[in-house]
Write a protein that holds these residues in place. Structure first.
Motif, PDB file in Angstrom:
ATOM      1  N   LYS A  73       0.821  -1.212   0.000  1.00  0.00           N
ATOM      2  CA  LYS A  73       0.000   0.000   0.000  1.00  0.00           C
ATOM      3  C   LYS A  73       0.853   1.260   0.000  1.00  0.00           C
ATOM      4  O   LYS A  73       0.564   2.222  -0.710  1.00  0.00           O
ATOM      5  CB  LYS A  73      -0.914  -0.002   1.233  1.00  0.00           C
ATOM      6  N   ASN A  74       1.909   1.245   0.803  1.00  0.00           N
ATOM      7  CA  ASN A  74       2.690   2.451   1.009  1.00  0.00           C
ATOM      8  C   ASN A  74       3.823   2.603  -0.002  1.00  0.00           C
ATOM      9  O   ASN A  74       4.251   1.633  -0.640  1.00  0.00           O
ATOM     10  CB  ASN A  74       3.260   2.490   2.429  1.00  0.00           C
ATOM     11  N   TRP A  75       4.316   3.831  -0.089  1.00  0.00           N
ATOM     12  CA  TRP A  75       5.385   4.180  -1.010  1.00  0.00           C
ATOM     13  C   TRP A  75       6.682   4.402  -0.248  1.00  0.00           C
ATOM     14  O   TRP A  75       6.692   4.787   0.917  1.00  0.00           O
ATOM     15  CB  TRP A  75       5.023   5.474  -1.753  1.00  0.00           C
ATOM     16  N   LYS A  76       7.798   4.175  -0.949  1.00  0.00           N
ATOM     17  CA  LYS A  76       9.130   4.411  -0.403  1.00  0.00           C
ATOM     18  C   LYS A  76       9.893   5.326  -1.363  1.00  0.00           C
ATOM     19  O   LYS A  76       9.630   5.342  -2.563  1.00  0.00           O
ATOM     20  CB  LYS A  76       9.895   3.100  -0.226  1.00  0.00           C
ATOM     21  N   VAL A  77      10.835   6.064  -0.823  1.00  0.00           N
ATOM     22  CA  VAL A  77      11.728   6.861  -1.661  1.00  0.00           C
ATOM     23  C   VAL A  77      12.659   5.903  -2.395  1.00  0.00           C
ATOM     24  O   VAL A  77      13.175   4.947  -1.811  1.00  0.00           O
ATOM     25  CB  VAL A  77      12.547   7.845  -0.810  1.00  0.00           C
ATOM     26  N   ILE A  78      12.889   6.163  -3.677  1.00  0.00           N
ATOM     27  CA  ILE A  78      13.724   5.257  -4.462  1.00  0.00           C
ATOM     28  C   ILE A  78      15.198   5.544  -4.226  1.00  0.00           C
ATOM     29  O   ILE A  78      15.708   6.617  -4.565  1.00  0.00           O
ATOM     30  CB  ILE A  78      13.415   5.367  -5.961  1.00  0.00           C
ATOM     31  N   GLY A  79      15.883   4.582  -3.620  1.00  0.00           N
ATOM     32  CA  GLY A  79      17.328   4.569  -3.542  1.00  0.00           C
ATOM     33  C   GLY A  79      17.966   5.754  -2.847  1.00  0.00           C
ATOM     34  O   GLY A  79      17.331   6.540  -2.153  1.00  0.00           O
ATOM     35  N   ASP A  80      19.289   5.839  -3.041  1.00  0.00           N
ATOM     36  CA  ASP A  80      20.103   6.906  -2.467  1.00  0.00           C
ATOM     37  C   ASP A  80      20.788   7.681  -3.583  1.00  0.00           C
ATOM     38  O   ASP A  80      21.036   7.166  -4.670  1.00  0.00           O
ATOM     39  CB  ASP A  80      21.193   6.326  -1.562  1.00  0.00           C
ATOM     40  N   GLY A  81      21.138   8.928  -3.293  1.00  0.00           N
ATOM     41  CA  GLY A  81      22.033   9.674  -4.169  1.00  0.00           C
ATOM     42  C   GLY A  81      21.384  10.581  -5.182  1.00  0.00           C
ATOM     43  O   GLY A  81      22.092  11.328  -5.864  1.00  0.00           O
ATOM     44  N   LEU A  82      20.046  10.541  -5.313  1.00  0.00           N
ATOM     45  CA  LEU A  82      19.393  11.421  -6.274  1.00  0.00           C
ATOM     46  C   LEU A  82      19.210  12.792  -5.632  1.00  0.00           C
ATOM     47  O   LEU A  82      18.588  12.911  -4.582  1.00  0.00           O
ATOM     48  CB  LEU A  82      18.039  10.854  -6.691  1.00  0.00           C
ATOM     49  N   PRO A  83      19.735  13.880  -6.244  1.00  0.00           N
ATOM     50  CA  PRO A  83      19.556  15.206  -5.647  1.00  0.00           C
ATOM     51  C   PRO A  83      18.082  15.574  -5.521  1.00  0.00           C
ATOM     52  O   PRO A  83      17.237  15.092  -6.280  1.00  0.00           O
ATOM     53  CB  PRO A  83      20.265  16.141  -6.647  1.00  0.00           C
ATOM     54  N   THR A  84      17.793  16.446  -4.572  1.00  0.00           N
ATOM     55  CA  THR A  84      16.422  16.908  -4.377  1.00  0.00           C
ATOM     56  C   THR A  84      16.094  17.929  -5.459  1.00  0.00           C
ATOM     57  O   THR A  84      16.413  19.110  -5.339  1.00  0.00           O
ATOM     58  CB  THR A  84      16.257  17.539  -2.989  1.00  0.00           C
ATOM     59  N   THR A  85      15.477  17.459  -6.509  1.00  0.00           N
ATOM     60  CA  THR A  85      15.076  18.334  -7.593  1.00  0.00           C
ATOM     61  C   THR A  85      13.909  17.685  -8.317  1.00  0.00           C
ATOM     62  O   THR A  85      13.479  16.583  -7.951  1.00  0.00           O
ATOM     63  CB  THR A  85      16.252  18.616  -8.555  1.00  0.00           C
ATOM     64  N   THR A  86      13.403  18.328  -9.342  1.00  0.00           N
ATOM     65  CA  THR A  86      12.184  17.885 -10.007  1.00  0.00           C
ATOM     66  C   THR A  86      12.458  16.687 -10.912  1.00  0.00           C
ATOM     67  O   THR A  86      13.262  16.789 -11.851  1.00  0.00           O
ATOM     68  CB  THR A  86      11.591  19.031 -10.834  1.00  0.00           C
ATOM     69  N   VAL A  87      11.779  15.585 -10.673  1.00  0.00           N
ATOM     70  CA  VAL A  87      11.868  14.409 -11.537  1.00  0.00           C
ATOM     71  C   VAL A  87      10.734  14.494 -12.551  1.00  0.00           C
ATOM     72  O   VAL A  87       9.569  14.262 -12.230  1.00  0.00           O
ATOM     73  CB  VAL A  87      11.779  13.104 -10.724  1.00  0.00           C
ATOM     74  N   MET A  88      11.081  14.851 -13.786  1.00  0.00           N
ATOM     75  CA  MET A  88      10.063  15.110 -14.801  1.00  0.00           C
ATOM     76  C   MET A  88       9.560  13.854 -15.484  1.00  0.00           C
ATOM     77  O   MET A  88       8.400  13.771 -15.881  1.00  0.00           O
ATOM     78  CB  MET A  88      10.622  16.066 -15.862  1.00  0.00           C
ATOM     79  N   GLN A  89      10.440  12.863 -15.685  1.00  0.00           N
ATOM     80  CA  GLN A  89      10.011  11.670 -16.411  1.00  0.00           C
ATOM     81  C   GLN A  89      10.821  10.456 -15.973  1.00  0.00           C
ATOM     82  O   GLN A  89      12.020  10.547 -15.725  1.00  0.00           O
ATOM     83  CB  GLN A  89      10.178  11.879 -17.923  1.00  0.00           C
ATOM     84  N   LEU A  90      10.137   9.318 -15.877  1.00  0.00           N
ATOM     85  CA  LEU A  90      10.754   8.041 -15.550  1.00  0.00           C
ATOM     86  C   LEU A  90      10.511   7.073 -16.699  1.00  0.00           C
ATOM     87  O   LEU A  90       9.399   7.000 -17.232  1.00  0.00           O
ATOM     88  CB  LEU A  90      10.167   7.454 -14.270  1.00  0.00           C
ATOM     89  N   LYS A  91      11.548   6.322 -17.078  1.00  0.00           N
ATOM     90  CA  LYS A  91      11.400   5.292 -18.105  1.00  0.00           C
ATOM     91  C   LYS A  91      12.325   4.123 -17.805  1.00  0.00           C
ATOM     92  O   LYS A  91      13.407   4.298 -17.231  1.00  0.00           O
ATOM     93  CB  LYS A  91      11.705   5.853 -19.494  1.00  0.00           C
ATOM     94  N   ILE A  92      11.896   2.932 -18.231  1.00  0.00           N
ATOM     95  CA  ILE A  92      12.732   1.740 -18.120  1.00  0.00           C
ATOM     96  C   ILE A  92      13.488   1.558 -19.427  1.00  0.00           C
ATOM     97  O   ILE A  92      12.905   1.605 -20.516  1.00  0.00           O
ATOM     98  CB  ILE A  92      11.881   0.492 -17.835  1.00  0.00           C
ATOM     99  N   GLY A  93      14.797   1.362 -19.329  1.00  0.00           N
ATOM    100  CA  GLY A  93      15.606   1.141 -20.509  1.00  0.00           C
ATOM    101  C   GLY A  93      15.684  -0.330 -20.868  1.00  0.00           C
ATOM    102  O   GLY A  93      15.337  -1.206 -20.064  1.00  0.00           O
ATOM    103  N   PRO A  94      16.159  -0.636 -22.085  1.00  0.00           N
ATOM    104  CA  PRO A  94      16.331  -2.038 -22.479  1.00  0.00           C
ATOM    105  C   PRO A  94      17.390  -2.759 -21.647  1.00  0.00           C
ATOM    106  O   PRO A  94      17.463  -3.993 -21.676  1.00  0.00           O
ATOM    107  CB  PRO A  94      16.741  -1.941 -23.946  1.00  0.00           C
ATOM    108  N   ASP A  95      18.179  -2.008 -20.912  1.00  0.00           N
ATOM    109  CA  ASP A  95      19.154  -2.593 -19.988  1.00  0.00           C
ATOM    110  C   ASP A  95      18.538  -2.929 -18.641  1.00  0.00           C
ATOM    111  O   ASP A  95      19.229  -3.388 -17.726  1.00  0.00           O
ATOM    112  CB  ASP A  95      20.348  -1.663 -19.811  1.00  0.00           C
ATOM    113  N   GLY A  96      17.231  -2.687 -18.494  1.00  0.00           N
ATOM    114  CA  GLY A  96      16.532  -3.006 -17.259  1.00  0.00           C
ATOM    115  C   GLY A  96      16.619  -1.943 -16.188  1.00  0.00           C
ATOM    116  O   GLY A  96      15.997  -2.071 -15.131  1.00  0.00           O
ATOM    117  N   ARG A  97      17.355  -0.878 -16.412  1.00  0.00           N
ATOM    118  CA  ARG A  97      17.502   0.165 -15.409  1.00  0.00           C
ATOM    119  C   ARG A  97      16.372   1.188 -15.522  1.00  0.00           C
ATOM    120  O   ARG A  97      15.809   1.405 -16.605  1.00  0.00           O
ATOM    121  CB  ARG A  97      18.862   0.865 -15.552  1.00  0.00           C
TER     122      ARG A  97
END
Length: 881
Positions: free
Chosen positions: A828-852
């Motif tokens: 049900k609940n959400w978690k922050v994804i990982g470590d190291g991402l600066p606090t700024t606007t995340v405009m778009q998320l996509k999965i690459g063919p490398d699985g990342r």
């Protein structure tokens, strides 16, 4: 932990919307570059005229910038006003959330070459002369020991110990990375005013002013904030020091604070319309944010008690003007300053600068009247006060026509210098010569005789000049700074004094007394954007396998950028290239071949390539050899689309593409498409309605829309139908809080069942937004094609959302204005994804063919992470609290 507030500021009301009427050079030299040669300038004009005759407008970037401002803000504020404290609450909640496992890797931590000779097709900017670039820099400070400090528009502060380059981020622990101003005081302390005062496409208000006592070694900390919450939720145009006080020109008036005692609150010195300030009787009316905008402050060097305040909203208001203190201590409008206008209609964005010896004051003034009605420029003029007093008398020393004749690249009849002076301004006086001054508008200008004569050491680009040639081997042009100037500083390194300029392409430097060619163009600019400072402002990201990588594991990463075109990074590249110019919007990339790319400029202006847009320039003589194709759907021709129009491919059929303006457009030829006429009109969303998000799976298409899109009667909706144009209908979305009456930002469709769809809403919930039907929540789930919905926001911070993505494991990823979040399957609940991402606007998320999982941020570049590591969960360490 201190209370904080960050939010977007831009055009949100009908009263405030006054888009510049005049065009500026088209950032994509599509038509301009098609017939370049020895008679380059003349041919460019001829091509431009032909384009205009065909109904196209190749010179509308000034209008585009204003539209981008409005629309970026609308998504975050509609349907009403956002109360102060909204981001404070979101930030506080963010700190308490657990994180998934894994660490983000920085993808775009490489130099970005806007002149990459590999990409010289008709749609690129290759050869413009700006060289290595990064994102918009809006603050610069420098000392005489080689230390330079640069602030990104939404990327925070970086430090260089080597006179520029080898940058290190020093503000990432702060809640706001939006830069309004950077200043070194007489004690060597670095003052960081957050909240970008440029009303450009993605300006964010900030969390106040921070001080770093030891900027050569230290980093900014939240506890370094000056005062309390007085300057939260403002933009700060300038910090000026006078005696033992610092003065701040903000969007809520002029404030002061002691520089010796850093405790205690800021003091409001003057706001012309105090009832519109937070807590005032008129604070909740739609145009309240535009009623107390201060642009700069000037002091009389002979009598520091004499202060002049420059106030004014760029689009005009009755309070616009200059104010001084009367004998009774009250602030009064000044009525006579010589040539410098005092009438409200001719006072807009203003910048002051004083000479070191106090003998000169210089000023730039942008005119609301010209902005509203002059097709050429909105620059009122450049002025000098030879008394050294800001009280004048002021003398006009330059206007648009005079600067045009100084070697400017802006030679077309459709635009003149200062076409974006509401957005582009700086001044700097040589400390050893009061008549030697640098002026920044779209270009960099210089005068050595107090403004009597001017040259253009930093022209907009090199295309118009005899030094330019399509063949790089025959091109003799020098580097020129990227266009759109915002900040300037002087500093010394190894005994040489350098002028540093910050613009939409990053930081550039040249000797203060540099060299120039016969046209007055500097021959000694150096780009200081070496890749170590990544302030790139992405709207999108696309990933595909690199066909040239023999291992089969390498990928091509592309992305659309604010004023920096489309970047491309191939598997073995040591530097990124730019294969499309201008503003980059949304992106489609073939996951099986990363050289198949669709790039958007603006308003669904789409172009496609099937070879990464690599070209040897042979299209110059034979246009049929171009390797990019115009494929814009008809809505582009009338701008019947959002500035960044959404587009996507069908999850089950990658040859089916969907994009949206007023209409939902579908084409089924994939990368075989060669013209905009091949799009089919699947559905008309209705007059005044424009798509904000699209998704498709197995022929089922979802389209979110708004119209009107600002807080003057905001409406939104979702339409559903088939890609072949059948079965379309509008979902019943009453304004009763069931689904928020806010901006529809993204969809995620279950590949196993197209009736299972999730939708994300931007803006803030009813707790912070006063607009009708704002509702609560940000992510909603439907199992019946949108007939009914369930709020699945759970523990998400109440913050604008931008991108919703279903992951291969069935989990959900969400990009927001603060962070990226993950909800595991069955949870049900959400978690922050990982470590190291600066606090700024995340405009778009996509999965690459490398699985990342890739994240396009609007201020700190592109990052990626391995979703397989999400299973491990931890809570924030103490040093993150």
């Amino acid at each position: 932990m201190c209370a904080v507030t960050i939010t977007a500021l831009g055009l949100t009301t009908s009263q405030a919307i006054a888009a510049p009427a005049g065009p500026k050079p088209q950032p994509w030299p599509v038509r301009q570059m098609a017939e370049l040669g020895q008679q380059h300038a003349q041919q460019v004009k001829a091509r431009t005229s032909a384009a205009l005759a065909g109904g196209e407008d190749p010179g509308d970037e000034a209008e585009n910038s204003a539209e981008a401002t409005e629309q970026f803000t609308e998504a975050r504020t509609a349907p009403g006003l956002v109360a102060p404290g909204a981001y404070s609450a979101a930030w506080a909640q963010l700190q308490s959330l657990p994180h998934t496992g894994g660490s983000w890797g920085h993808v775009t931590d490489k130099p970005y070459n806007s002149d990459d000779p590999r990409y010289r097709d008709i749609d690129s900017n290759s050869g413009a002369g700006s060289g290595f670039v990064t994102g918009r820099v809006t603050g610069i400070a420098a000392d005489d020991d080689g230390y330079v400090y640069a602030g990104g528009a939404n990327g925070g502060v970086y430090r260089s110990r080597t006179g520029g380059g080898h940058w290190q981020a020093i503000s990432d622990k702060l809640p706001s990375l939006s830069t309004g101003a950077l200043s070194l005081d007489g004690s060597g302390r670095l003052w960081y005013a957050t909240g970008e005062a440029n009303t450009g496409g993605t300006a964010y208000v900030g969390t106040g002013v921070y001080v770093l006592a030891d900027p050569k070694r230290g980093e900014f900390q939240p506890r370094g904030r000056i005062g309390g919450t007085e300057l939260e939720s403002t933009v700060i145009h300038a910090l000026r020091f006078n005696g033992d006080k610092v003065w701040a020109a903000t969007s809520r008036g002029v404030w002061t604070h002691s520089t010796t005692d850093l405790s205690g609150p800021w003091k409001l010195e003057f706001a012309p319309n105090p009832t519109f300030l937070p807590g005032g009787a008129d604070s909740k009316v739609p145009n309240a944010p535009y009623k107390n905008i201060a642009n700069d402050i000037a002091f009389d060097p002979k009598d520091p008690s004499k202060v002049v305040l420059a106030f004014g909203w760029r689009s005009g208001d009755a309070y616009n003007g200059f104010y001084g203190k009367a004998g009774d201590g009250s602030w009064q409008r000044l009525s006579s300053l010589g040539d410098l206008p005092t009438d409200a209609a001719d006072v807009g964005n203003v910048t002051f600068e004083r000479s070191e010896d106090g003998s000169r004051y210089y000023a730039i003034d942008e005119s609301p009247t010209k902005l509203a009605g002059d097709p050429d420029t909105n620059l009122q003029g450049v002025y000098v006060s030879k008394s050294g007093s800001p009280l004048g008398p002021w003398t006009l020393v330059a206007d648009s026509d005079k600067l045009k004749g100084s070697g400017s690249a802006q030679q077309d009849d459709n635009y003149h210098p200062g076409i974006q002076s509401w957005y582009n301004q700086f001044l700097q006086v040589d400390p050893n010569d009061a008549d030697h001054v640098y002026l920044g508008l779209e270009e960099v200008y210089e005068s050595r005789n107090g403004g009597t004569d001017w040259t253009t050491p930093g022209p907009y680009w090199n295309f118009y000049f005899p030094c330019w040639n399509m063949d790089p081997a025959k091109r003799t042009c020098s580097t020129t700074p990227h266009s759109d100037q915002h900040a300037i500083a002087l500093g010394s390194y190894r005994g040489r004094t350098t002028v540093y300029v910050g613009n939409d392409g990053g930081v550039y430097g040249r000797p203060l007394n540099g060299k120039a060619d016969s046209l007055g163009h500097a021959t000694d600019w150096t780009s200081l954007n070496d890749g170590s400072m990544d302030t790139l402002q992405y709207y999108s990201v696309g990933i595909g396998k690199d066909p040239a990588d023999r291992s089969g594991k390498g990928v091509v990463v592309s992305g659309g950028l604010q004023d920096n075109g489309q970047s491309i990074l191939r598997a073995r590249d040591k530097a990124m290239g730019s294969n499309f110019g201008g503003d980059g919007g949304d992106t489609i990339v073939d996951p099986n071949n990363g050289c198949n790319i669709v790039a958007e400029y603006a308003y669904a202006e789409l172009r496609s390539t099937q070879n990464c847009a690599v070209n040897d320039g042979s299209w110059q003589d034979d246009p049929s050899k171009a390797t990019t194709y115009e494929i814009a759907p008809p809505d582009h021709d009338t701008h019947a689309a959002r500035f960044i129009a959404p587009m996507t491919t069908d999850a089950k059929n990658p040859d089916t593409w969907v994009t949206g303006g007023r209409h939902v457009w579908v084409q089924n030829k994939g990368f075989a498409i060669r013209s905009g006429e091949e799009w089919n009109n699947a559905y008309d969303l209705g007059a005044g309605h424009y798509a904000t998000a699209v998704a498709a799976s197995g022929g089922t298409v979802y389209a979110g829309w708004c119209g009107p899109c600002n807080n003057q009667g905001f409406t939104r909706g979702i339409a559903v139908g088939n890609a072949d144009g059948t079965g379309w209908h509008q979902l019943n979305l009453p304004v009763d809080g069931t689904l928020p009456n806010r901006y529809v930002s993204s969809f995620a469709v279950d590949p196993a069942n197209a009736k299972h769809v999730l939708v994300a809403f931007s803006g803030f919930s009813r707790a912070w937004s006063e607009g009708p039907g704002a509702g609560y929540g940000h992510v909603f789930d439907s199992r019946d094609g949108g007939a009914t919905w369930t709020d699945v926001s759970a523990n998400l911070p109440d913050v604008p959302t931008n991108s919703l993505r279903l992951l291969p494991n069935g989990g959900l990823a969400l990009g927001t204005d603060l962070a990226a979040f993950y909800r595991a399957p069955g949870e049900k609940n959400w978690k922050v994804i990982g470590d190291g991402l600066p606090t700024t606007t995340v405009m778009q998320l996509k999965i690459g063919p490398d699985g990342r999982l890739y994240a396009a941020t609007h201020g700190r570049g592109i990052w990626s992470i391995d979703p397989d590591r999400f299973g491990r969960v931890h809570r924030e360490d103490d040093d993150r609290q």
